[in-house]
Design a protein around this motif. Structure first.
Motif, PDB file in Angstrom:
ATOM      1  N   THR A 214       0.846  -1.188   0.000  1.00 30.28           N
ATOM      2  CA  THR A 214       0.000   0.000   0.000  1.00 30.28           C
ATOM      3  C   THR A 214       0.884   1.241   0.000  1.00 30.28           C
ATOM      4  OG1 THR A 214      -1.815  -1.074   1.206  1.00 30.28           O
ATOM      5  CG2 THR A 214      -1.726   1.327   1.281  1.00 30.28           C
ATOM      6  N   ARG A 215       0.538   2.194  -0.851  1.00 31.89           N
ATOM      7  CA  ARG A 215       1.186   3.508  -0.841  1.00 31.89           C
ATOM      8  C   ARG A 215       0.130   4.546  -0.491  1.00 31.89           C
ATOM      9  NH1 ARG A 215       3.148   6.605  -6.236  1.00 31.89           N
ATOM     10  NH2 ARG A 215       0.910   7.011  -6.260  1.00 31.89           N
ATOM     11  N   PHE A 216       0.461   5.441   0.436  1.00 28.84           N
ATOM     12  CA  PHE A 216      -0.552   6.391   0.910  1.00 28.84           C
ATOM     13  C   PHE A 216       0.067   7.747   1.240  1.00 28.84           C
ATOM     14  CE2 PHE A 216      -2.790   8.554   4.346  1.00 28.84           C
ATOM     15  CZ  PHE A 216      -4.069   8.647   3.811  1.00 28.84           C
ATOM     16  N   ARG A 217      -0.740   8.795   1.022  1.00 26.52           N
ATOM     17  CA  ARG A 217      -0.424  10.126   1.533  1.00 26.52           C
ATOM     18  C   ARG A 217      -1.734  10.882   1.736  1.00 26.52           C
ATOM     19  NH1 ARG A 217       1.673  14.072  -3.394  1.00 26.52           N
ATOM     20  NH2 ARG A 217       0.209  13.329  -4.983  1.00 26.52           N
ATOM     21  N   ALA A 218      -1.698  11.852   2.643  1.00 25.55           N
ATOM     22  CA  ALA A 218      -2.827  12.754   2.872  1.00 25.55           C
ATOM     23  C   ALA A 218      -2.287  14.177   2.912  1.00 25.55           C
ATOM     24  CB  ALA A 218      -3.534  12.417   4.183  1.00 25.55           C
ATOM     25  N   TYR A 219      -3.119  15.129   2.476  1.00 25.48           N
ATOM     26  CA  TYR A 219      -2.660  16.514   2.431  1.00 25.48           C
ATOM     27  C   TYR A 219      -3.846  17.453   2.621  1.00 25.48           C
ATOM     28  CZ  TYR A 219      -3.601  14.830  -2.314  1.00 25.48           C
ATOM     29  OH  TYR A 219      -4.153  14.185  -3.399  1.00 25.48           O
ATOM     30  N   GLY A 220      -3.553  18.628   3.169  1.00 26.33           N
ATOM     31  CA  GLY A 220      -4.574  19.663   3.307  1.00 26.33           C
ATOM     32  C   GLY A 220      -5.442  19.554   4.539  1.00 26.33           C
ATOM     33  N   LEU A 221      -5.041  18.735   5.542  1.00 26.70           N
ATOM     34  CA  LEU A 221      -5.861  18.534   6.734  1.00 26.70           C
ATOM     35  C   LEU A 221      -5.351  19.347   7.921  1.00 26.70           C
ATOM     36  CD1 LEU A 221      -6.323  14.650   6.511  1.00 26.70           C
ATOM     37  CD2 LEU A 221      -7.849  16.435   5.666  1.00 26.70           C
ATOM     38  N   GLN A 222      -4.724  20.499   7.651  1.00 29.65           N
ATOM     39  CA  GLN A 222      -4.153  21.306   8.735  1.00 29.65           C
ATOM     40  C   GLN A 222      -5.216  21.812   9.708  1.00 29.65           C
ATOM     41  OE1 GLN A 222      -3.417  21.525   5.522  1.00 29.65           O
ATOM     42  NE2 GLN A 222      -1.259  21.996   5.165  1.00 29.65           N
ATOM     43  N   ALA A 223      -6.474  21.936   9.252  1.00 26.10           N
ATOM     44  CA  ALA A 223      -7.537  22.383  10.165  1.00 26.10           C
ATOM     45  C   ALA A 223      -7.724  21.394  11.315  1.00 26.10           C
ATOM     46  CB  ALA A 223      -8.849  22.573   9.404  1.00 26.10           C
ATOM     47  N   PHE A 224      -7.503  20.082  11.054  1.00 23.95           N
ATOM     48  CA  PHE A 224      -7.619  19.096  12.119  1.00 23.95           C
ATOM     49  C   PHE A 224      -6.557  19.350  13.187  1.00 23.95           C
ATOM     50  CE2 PHE A 224      -9.883  15.396   9.756  1.00 23.95           C
ATOM     51  CZ  PHE A 224     -10.640  16.304   9.038  1.00 23.95           C
ATOM     52  N   GLN A 225      -5.343  19.711  12.751  1.00 22.87           N
ATOM     53  CA  GLN A 225      -4.278  20.034  13.711  1.00 22.87           C
ATOM     54  C   GLN A 225      -4.622  21.289  14.505  1.00 22.87           C
ATOM     55  OE1 GLN A 225      -1.292  20.229  10.590  1.00 22.87           O
ATOM     56  NE2 GLN A 225      -0.276  18.387  11.359  1.00 22.87           N
ATOM     57  N   TYR A 226      -5.210  22.275  13.832  1.00 24.00           N
ATOM     58  CA  TYR A 226      -5.582  23.519  14.506  1.00 24.00           C
ATOM     59  C   TYR A 226      -6.644  23.261  15.577  1.00 24.00           C
ATOM     60  CZ  TYR A 226      -7.377  28.263  15.167  1.00 24.00           C
ATOM     61  OH  TYR A 226      -7.776  29.461  15.720  1.00 24.00           O
ATOM     62  N   PHE A 227      -7.654  22.485  15.262  1.00 22.97           N
ATOM     63  CA  PHE A 227      -8.706  22.175  16.236  1.00 22.97           C
ATOM     64  C   PHE A 227      -8.135  21.418  17.429  1.00 22.97           C
ATOM     65  CE2 PHE A 227     -11.476  23.911  13.341  1.00 22.97           C
ATOM     66  CZ  PHE A 227     -12.825  23.720  13.622  1.00 22.97           C
ATOM     67  N   ASP A 228      -7.060  20.647  17.191  1.00 19.99           N
ATOM     68  CA  ASP A 228      -6.460  19.856  18.255  1.00 19.99           C
ATOM     69  C   ASP A 228      -5.527  20.685  19.143  1.00 19.99           C
ATOM     70  OD1 ASP A 228      -6.003  16.885  19.133  1.00 19.99           O
ATOM     71  OD2 ASP A 228      -3.968  17.727  18.975  1.00 19.99           O
ATOM     72  N   SER A 229      -5.031  21.827  18.632  1.00 20.33           N
ATOM     73  CA  SER A 229      -4.057  22.627  19.376  1.00 20.33           C
ATOM     74  C   SER A 229      -4.718  23.358  20.541  1.00 20.33           C
ATOM     75  CB  SER A 229      -3.403  23.653  18.445  1.00 20.33           C
ATOM     76  OG  SER A 229      -2.713  23.011  17.397  1.00 20.33           O
ATOM     77  N   PRO A 230      -3.996  23.506  21.652  1.00 19.84           N
ATOM     78  CA  PRO A 230      -4.560  24.232  22.805  1.00 19.84           C
ATOM     79  C   PRO A 230      -4.786  25.700  22.472  1.00 19.84           C
ATOM     80  CG  PRO A 230      -2.590  22.965  23.405  1.00 19.84           C
ATOM     81  CD  PRO A 230      -2.661  22.977  21.916  1.00 19.84           C
ATOM     82  N   ALA A 231      -5.770  26.317  23.130  1.00 21.09           N
ATOM     83  CA  ALA A 231      -5.994  27.750  22.991  1.00 21.09           C
ATOM     84  C   ALA A 231      -4.756  28.497  23.537  1.00 21.09           C
ATOM     85  CB  ALA A 231      -7.256  28.151  23.739  1.00 21.09           C
ATOM     86  N   PRO A 232      -4.365  29.657  23.025  1.00 21.57           N
ATOM     87  CA  PRO A 232      -5.116  30.432  22.022  1.00 21.57           C
ATOM     88  C   PRO A 232      -4.750  30.086  20.580  1.00 21.57           C
ATOM     89  CG  PRO A 232      -3.269  31.719  22.794  1.00 21.57           C
ATOM     90  CD  PRO A 232      -3.205  30.420  23.552  1.00 21.57           C
TER      91      PRO A 232
END
Length: 564
Positions: free
Chosen positions: A122-140
């Motif tokens: 299997t070969r795989f990559r994902a891209y453009g999901l930076q919003a998921f990282q942002y939602f996961d980051s602590p405030a602010p």
């Protein structure tokens, strides 16, 4: 004994719409209505089988197991149009290849069993999901939600590779004077190594196994040249956590409370990447198949088929499945096998998967979502048959037909690299994969005519804050001049024209991407060598140029050409 080699052109057309573009505003302001740009894929295949004795056969094959690919140029998971910017591409790219090594044993005149050891990659990559990282980051710096167990291994990590193996077992029995055939098949789960670069995306720290499946089939022969077959296959998607575990579901609370529909917000053990982490929420699928084969005469067989499998995506699991909208349910197929001579069979196939759209609202952070897909597949396979066996021969018709005179005709496939010229290479990635398919007619050993399709892929350049992406493909037609150097080796020259379809995307800093098209007829010429591996199979190495006004595109390929 026989060997087969072929390819299919796979054309999936996918789209996704979210938020107000799908009929209802997202409480987190996500929106978009976009089609995937990646629409054409070449799927090669090959295999051979041979007898060891009268009761035992062995076989080896290399086949594509499909995959999933989306390339959305408008990022509908762009938070506030900035994280990431809306014109940052979002999508996934997964390809799977299976290599079964098989043995079959004929128990008696009516029964046979078989087993395969199936290797997989299997070969795989994902891209453009930076919003998921942002939602996961602590405030602010984010929302502080529990989305992923490893935000550094969630997106934009390039290609990762996974390897594994499984087994397949089968039984075939013939009854009622060989007029009825029954079969059973079982394929174990294919256990794969982990995709370490994406251990923050897939459950079980990057695990993505190929699911178990099993089935039963029956074939009835009312006449020796007529076969009617039916199969039922069960695929256990739900047993693979990264595929079957639920993802974001139906929102009960309005506004920002919709985030509570994300399982990991309520239970951190369900964060992406954990053992019980969120997945695509696919249900197990039962596929029903019906097919018919008719031997028209001693050289031609015709086939038609239909299968149905309810979409494995339930309507409360559309959020993640925007990335892989495998919604099709009904497949229609047509095909033929033409026996060119005693040793060569040519098989062609066309499959259409009818468009199917799923839509629902209250989908966690997106509210309304619409996803859909339809597919076209066009395939061509060449089979070299040294010992067809009596059953294979009798499934052709009885009437004689002299056949089609294909003398002089040929077809081929070349794979290699394209390079965009007249561009500052210090700030550009000008080299990428390229491929072509072609067909032609050889008038004599010196002159032929050839036409085809070339995928020239794309290039990206950067000048300061300006990023330019160019993508092109072409339809070609030209004369081919050949000169035999020896009995097997020839040098070639090509001169003709190409209709080049080019797309340009220019992004200047934070501004939205500007897209434009530039389709035109251009000179196409090249040189190459051809070496006869067999009487009707040539190895070809070629260089050719697509001579555009603003920039040139060179295509270097190696491949095979089959003479009919």
């Amino acid at each position: 004994m026989r060997g087969d080699m072929g390819f299919a052109v796979f054309n999936p057309e996918r789209h996704a719409a979210v938020g107000n573009s799908a009929g209802g505003n997202s409480p987190f302001f996500f929106t978009g209505d976009v089609e995937s740009d990646a629409k054409y894929f070449i799927m090669p295949e090959m295999g051979f089988s041979m007898p060891l004795n009268e009761t035992t056969h062995v076989a080896l094959a290399v086949v594509g197991n499909g995959g999933m690919n989306t390339t959305y140029r408008e990022n509908f998971f762009s938070w506030n149009n900035t994280t990431p910017p809306r014109d940052v591409t979002i999508g996934v790219d997964m390809m799977q290849v299976l290599v079964p090594i098989s043995a079959a044993f004929k128990v008696n005149e009516d029964h046979a069993v078989g087993a395969s050891l199936v290797f997989a990659e299997t070969r795989f990559r994902a891209y453009g999901l930076q919003a998921f990282q942002y939602f996961d980051s602590p405030a602010p710096n984010g929302f502080g939600m529990t989305i992923t167990s490893d935000p550094d291994h969630l997106t934009n990590k390039g290609f990762d590779y996974s390897y594994g193996a499984g087994i397949r077992l089968g039984w075939l029995g013939e009854f009622m004077d060989d007029k009825v055939t029954l079969g059973l098949t079982y394929a174990s789960r294919t256990w794969m190594t982990k995709l370490d670069k994406y251990k923050g995306l897939f459950a079980e720290q990057g695990d993505f196994d190929i699911p178990e499946n099993y089935g039963i089939g029956i074939a009835i022969k009312p006449a020796k040249n007529l076969v009617i077959a039916a199969d039922v296959v069960r695929i256990n998607y739900n047993d693979v956590a990264s595929v079957g575990n639920p993802g974001p579901g139906i929102a009960i609370f309005p506004g920002f409370g919709a985030a509570l529909a994300i399982p990991s917000v309520a239970d951190a053990s369900k964060e992406l990447g954990n053992d019980n982490g969120m997945g695509f929420g696919w249900e197990n699928q039962t596929v029903y198949k019906l097919g018919i084969q008719y031997g028209v005469n001693n050289r031609l067989q015709l086939r038609a088929g239909y299968n149905y499998g309810k979409s494995p995506i339930s309507n409360d699991q559309l959020t993640f499945n925007t990335l892989a909208p495998a919604t099709v349910e009904r497949h229609y197929s047509f095909g033929f096998t033409y026996k060119a001579n005693d040793n060569l069979e040519v098989t062609g196939t066309y499959m259409y998967a009818a468009s199917n759209t799923q839509t629902n609202c209250a989908q966690s952070i997106l509210n309304c979502v619409e996803i859909g897909m339809h597919q076209n597949v066009l395939g061509l396979t060449f089979g070299w048959v040294l010992d067809p066996g009596p059953v294979a021969l009798e499934e052709y018709g009885d009437s004689d037909w002299a056949g089609i005179n294909f003398d002089g005709w040929y077809a081929g496939l070349g794979v290699g690299q394209s390079k965009y010229g007249d561009i500052d290479e210090a700030s550009a990635n000008t080299r990428t994969e390229g491929w072509k398919v072609y067909g032609g007619y050889q008038f004599n050993k010196y002159l032929g005519i050839e036409g085809g399709y070339a995928n020239l892929n794309d290039m990206t350049s950067r000048t300061g804050a300006v990023v330019t992406n160019l993508a092109a493909d072409a339809w070609t037609l030209g004369a081919v001049l050949s000169y035999p150097v020896t009995e097997k080796l020839s040098v070639m020259g090509k001169l003709g024209a190409a209709y080049v379809l080019a797309d340009a995307k220019v992004k200047n800093g934070a501004a939205l991407t500007v897209r434009s098209g530039d389709d035109s007829y251009e000179p196409n010429y090249g040189v190459g060598v051809s070496y006869a591996l067999l009487d009707n199979l040539n190895l070809r190495l070629e260089w050719e140029r697509f001579d555009r006004k603003e920039y040139d595109i060179d295509l270097v390929t190696a491949g095979l050409a089959l003479k009919f």
